[in-house]
Design a protein around this motif. Structure first.
Motif, PDB file in Angstrom:
ATOM      1  N   TYR A   1      15.561 114.262  -9.392  1.00 38.40           N
ATOM      2  CA  TYR A   1      15.906 114.087 -10.684  1.00 38.40           C
ATOM      3  C   TYR A   1      15.977 112.900 -11.381  1.00 38.40           C
ATOM      4  O   TYR A   1      16.539 112.740 -12.374  1.00 38.40           O
TER       5      TYR A   1
ATOM      6  N   THR B   1      21.800 112.871  -0.880  1.00 35.53           N
ATOM      7  CA  THR B   1      23.065 112.654  -0.001  1.00 35.53           C
ATOM      8  C   THR B   1      22.834 113.587   1.022  1.00 35.53           C
ATOM      9  O   THR B   1      23.126 113.276   2.282  1.00 35.53           O
TER      10      THR B   1
ATOM     11  N   HIS C   1      24.643 102.311  -2.395  1.00 35.04           N
ATOM     12  CA  HIS C   1      25.484 103.577  -2.966  1.00 35.04           C
ATOM     13  C   HIS C   1      26.201 104.015  -1.685  1.00 35.04           C
ATOM     14  O   HIS C   1      25.712 104.355  -0.520  1.00 35.04           O
TER      15      HIS C   1
HETATM   16  C1  LIG Z   1      21.062 104.609  -4.863  1.00 42.12           C
HETATM   17  C2  LIG Z   1      21.632 105.915  -4.757  1.00 42.12           C
HETATM   18  N1  LIG Z   1      21.505 106.606  -3.570  1.00 42.12           N
HETATM   19  C3  LIG Z   1      21.813 107.934  -3.453  1.00 42.12           C
HETATM   20  C4  LIG Z   1      22.472 108.627  -4.596  1.00 42.12           C
HETATM   21  C5  LIG Z   1      22.913 109.818  -4.233  1.00 42.12           C
HETATM   22  O1  LIG Z   1      21.963 110.603  -4.742  1.00 42.12           O
HETATM   23  P1  LIG Z   1      22.157 112.269  -4.777  1.00 42.12           P
HETATM   24  O2  LIG Z   1      22.906 112.592  -5.943  1.00 42.12           O
HETATM   25  O3  LIG Z   1      20.445 113.066  -4.811  1.00 42.12           O
HETATM   26  O4  LIG Z   1      22.706 112.852  -3.571  1.00 42.12           O
HETATM   27  C6  LIG Z   1      22.292 107.914  -5.785  1.00 42.12           C
HETATM   28  C7  LIG Z   1      22.766 108.790  -6.986  1.00 42.12           C
HETATM   29  O5  LIG Z   1      22.998 108.434  -8.040  1.00 42.12           O
HETATM   30  C8  LIG Z   1      22.094 106.661  -5.798  1.00 42.12           C
HETATM   31  O6  LIG Z   1      21.603 106.130  -7.066  1.00 42.12           O
END
Ligand SMILES: Cc1ncc(COP(=O)(O)O)c(C=O)c1O
Length: 434
Positions: free
Chosen positions: A237, A109, A136
């Motif tokens: 992660y 993010t 997302h």
């Molecule tokens: C498809 C997708 N995009 C973005 C994110 C956000 O990732 P992060 O927690 O590394 O910011 C997620 C988290 O679950 C995700 O599944």
């Protein structure tokens, strides 16, 4: 090692296509999977477990060189080496042209936001940004925020069957398009997107492509050259590493972007997109996670055919080919288990189309709220998730209330058919007792 799964007809049929996936060795490599009490972990889309080699790498870093990089002393030089090694490993993982196209940071993010801030400063006449309603929210809200700086948002909408179709993108892209931002795979319903097709359309109009590779990362081999994208963000992660994120960008595109940096930081990648210190031990863990995947690929090489001699990328290709085939079997079995309980499955459920999805199954059970289902499964030591999965727009598109959402069971290559059978029996019991 040949692994034979007892169980249903589906499993028996599929295991013939997939006779050698070393599931026992895989599970043995992940200490958290082998601890009492027995626990079935089907919430991998929210973050996966890590293999012992990752634990060792993190441990080694904290014990032996937990210092700031950039110093002239041995331990500090070792940190520089660790970061350089990890950049090279992640470059192999995504098929980058150079390790300097890889940047490390906190999570996906924050990288998407960093990119949206930078791209937002380059809009001019090209001010259309295409986003999807399957993504997302991290890959939507970050771009919507650019409306304040004059961006016009154009929606690429998911079809009723839970797929984003590239034909629907064609009329949305024009000479005003600056960027197409889309996911490689839905974290909520598991559909895979034809991102190479999307890139062809975008590039024909001079637009760039930003991919969210977070959910695809643990399931398929990322290939930024074959996808022909311009930027891609991932969360380590989710790919068997500790909490961290990384970004790949085409070198020329990263060079052009105006990013925040202190004056003394050179205006070149990766430094210009790595503001501040990131978590070195977790980057060391990411390096080890890539090496774990490579060793899985190498363990499956047919040495008689000289395949063990292949390079690192070759080993990753082999690993992900085996993972995809094994996971297809998991998807098939999950769909059978859900159908047996009269579940409504959101997204691709046609057995002939399993290559278009990963084993992330979103569903609801008749007359039971998603939260009730996950609570009951939790009582039986099965970890799944309910809610909108950070994709509230997709939930609404599927006719679900964003507040309630659905249930998501998300599997990766260390999950087993036996676990699916337990999950199926638990669901059947929950349906009966309510
Ligand atoms: C498809 C997708 N995009 C973005 C994110 C956000 O990732 P992060 O927690 O590394 O910011 C997620 C988290 O679950 C995700 O599944």
């Amino acid at each position: 090692m040949k692994t034979k799964f007892p169980g249903s007809l589906h499993a028996a049929e599929s295991s013939q296509q997939n006779p050698v996936f070393p599931i026992e060795a895989v599970r043995a490599a992940f200490p958290a999977l082998n601890r009492a009490p027995q626990f079935t972990f089907f919430d991998n889309a929210a973050g996966a477990q890590v293999p012992q080699v990752v634990l060792d790498a993190v441990n080694h870093h904290l014990l032996e060189c937990n210092v700031q990089r950039g110093g002239r002393y041995r331990k500090s030089l070792e940190v520089d080496e660790t970061v350089a090694r990890a950049r090279q490993s992640v470059a192999h993982l995504v098929n980058a042209r150079s390790a300097n196209e890889i940047a490390f940071g906190m999570n996906a993010t924050s990288f998407i936001r960093l990119m949206s801030l930078a791209i937002g400063r380059t809009l001019g006449k090209r001010h259309h940004i295409v986003v999807t309603d399957m993504d997302h929210e991290a890959n939507i809200a970050t771009w919507l925020d650019l409306e304040k700086s004059g961006a016009e948002i154009v929606w690429w909408k998911v079809r009723g069957n839970g797929s984003l179709h590239v034909d629907d993108l064609i009329p949305l892209v024009s000479s005003s398009t600056r960027l197409v931002a889309c996911t490689l795979t839905s974290n909520a319903i598991g559909s895979i997107v034809d991102v190479a097709g999307a890139a062809k359309i975008a590039h024909a109009h001079g637009a760039e492509v930003f991919l969210d590779g977070v959910h695809y990362g643990p399931h398929g081999l990322i290939d930024v050259q074959a996808f022909d994208c311009d930027y891609l963000a991932c969360s380590g992660y989710k790919i068997f590493a500790p909490h961290m994120g990384f970004l790949w960008g085409r070198r020329e595109s990263l060079e052009r972007l105006p990013t925040f940096r202190e004056d003394f930081i050179p205006d070149e990648p990766p430094g210009k997109i790595e503001a501040g210190t990131f978590i070195y031990e977790n980057v060391a863990g990411m390096d080890a996670a890539v090496r774990y995947l490579e060793s899985l690929g190498k363990s499956m090489a047919d040495e008689d055919k000289g395949q063990a001699m292949e390079n690192r990328r070759g080993a990753l290709e082999r690993a992900f080919k085996a993972i995809a085939s094994y996971e297809e079997m998991l998807s098939l079995e999950m769909i059978a288990a859900l159908r047996a309980c009269d579940a409504t499955i959101y997204g691709i459920a046609d057995e002939k189309c399993l290559r278009e999805r990963v084993p992330t199954l979103c569903f609801s059970l008749p007359n039971l709220s998603p939260s009730k289902v996950t609570e009951e499964l939790a009582k039986r030591e099965i970890g799944v998730r309910d809610g909108h999965m950070y994709s509230p727009r997709l939930m609404r598109r599927l006719g679900l209330l964003a507040e309630n959402g659905a249930v998501r069971a998300s599997l990766v290559h260390y999950n087993t058919l036996e676990e699916i059978h337990e999950f199926g029996s638990a669901l059947a019991e929950i349906r009966k007792t309510g």
